[in-house]
Design a protein around this motif. Structure first.
Motif, mmCIF file in Angstrom:
data_model
loop_
_atom_site.group_PDB
_atom_site.id
_atom_site.type_symbol
_atom_site.label_atom_id
_atom_site.label_comp_id
_atom_site.label_asym_id
_atom_site.label_seq_id
_atom_site.Cartn_x
_atom_site.Cartn_y
_atom_site.Cartn_z
ATOM 1 N N GLN A 2 0.597 -1.047 0.210
ATOM 2 C CA GLN A 2 0.005 0.019 -0.270
ATOM 3 C C GLN A 2 0.941 1.345 0.682
ATOM 4 N N PHE A 41 -2.356 1.504 10.198
ATOM 5 C CA PHE A 41 -1.918 1.262 9.183
ATOM 6 C C PHE A 41 -0.268 1.035 9.730
ATOM 7 N N THR A 125 3.340 -1.076 4.130
ATOM 8 C CA THR A 125 2.719 -0.012 3.622
ATOM 9 C C THR A 125 3.874 1.665 3.966
ATOM 10 N N ARG A 160 -4.472 6.390 -1.175
ATOM 11 C CA ARG A 160 -4.574 5.016 -1.336
ATOM 12 C C ARG A 160 -4.484 4.049 -2.104
ATOM 13 N N LEU A 162 -3.124 0.637 -4.189
ATOM 14 C CA LEU A 162 -2.831 -0.446 -3.200
ATOM 15 C C LEU A 162 -2.077 -0.851 -5.123
ATOM 16 N N ALA A 172 -7.625 2.428 -4.267
ATOM 17 C CA ALA A 172 -8.132 2.508 -2.989
ATOM 18 C C ALA A 172 -8.894 3.240 -2.535
#
Length: 194
Positions: A2, A41, A125, A160, A162, A172
């Protein structure tokens, strides 16, 4: 993987702010809310544009997590280093200034994102603290929008992306602002008008 693209918090404006302004009062409040907003996250890395407002936006998150901030100049805004700067909101034609070629800017941002992806693991992430134009490049790249500047990410918003196993990108979420909703100009204006 991410990628969290976080727009810089609101900088100071007006006379005396300069080309590298500090954050405004509201901007500092926005940054204080980011560690909690990003706590869901598990960040593996924090990357930032070299511009002061991006670094100041990243600092509270890095401090809370005890992480360093990796500076990457390629995540700087399109007008970084130019004498005449203007935000996307100020650009009525929503185009880059004449001396900031769009292709060069897009290629720079895409190369930076590619390198962040290549340096990470599939399950990580990464938070990238950057600017409206950079976020627009990635939205444009993923969604194939007609215009390069098709969205107006709010200050301290989170977008965000992906990354699939074959390094393909999907969007996302875009411009998530729940954590700073009451500090945004559009919200304040809407509340006063309605």
């Amino acid at each position: 993987m991410q990628l969290l693209l976080i727009r810089n918090a609101k900088p100071q404006s007006g006379a005396g702010a300069g080309s590298e302004p500090n954050l405004s009062y509201d901007g500092n409040e926005q940054t204080r809310r980011l560690p909690d907003a990003l706590s869901k996250f598990s960040l593996a890395r924090i990357v930032s544009s070299p511009q002061l407002q991006a670094v100041q936006t990243a600092a509270p998150v890095a401090d809370q997590l005890g992480m360093s901030i990796d500076i990457d100049e390629r995540f700087a805004e399109y007008d970084y280093g130019l004498a005449n700067t203007r935000s996307v909101e100020q650009a009525a034609d929503r185009q880059l200034p004449g001396d900031a070629p769009a292709k060069k800017f897009v290629d720079r941002v895409k190369a930076a994102v590619d390198d962040v992806i290549a340096a990470g693991e599939h399950d990580q992430t990464v938070a990238v603290f950057t600017h409206s134009g950079v976020i627009n490049v990635m939205v444009h790249t993923v969604l194939k929008t007609e215009q390069l500047f098709s969205v107006q990410p709010d200050y301290a918003s989170v977008t965000r992306l992906l990354v699939s196993e074959d390094a393909g990108l999907s969007l996302a979420s875009l411009n998530v602002t729940d954590h700073v909703w009451d500090l945004l100009y559009r919200t304040q204006w809407w509340s006063e008008e309605h």
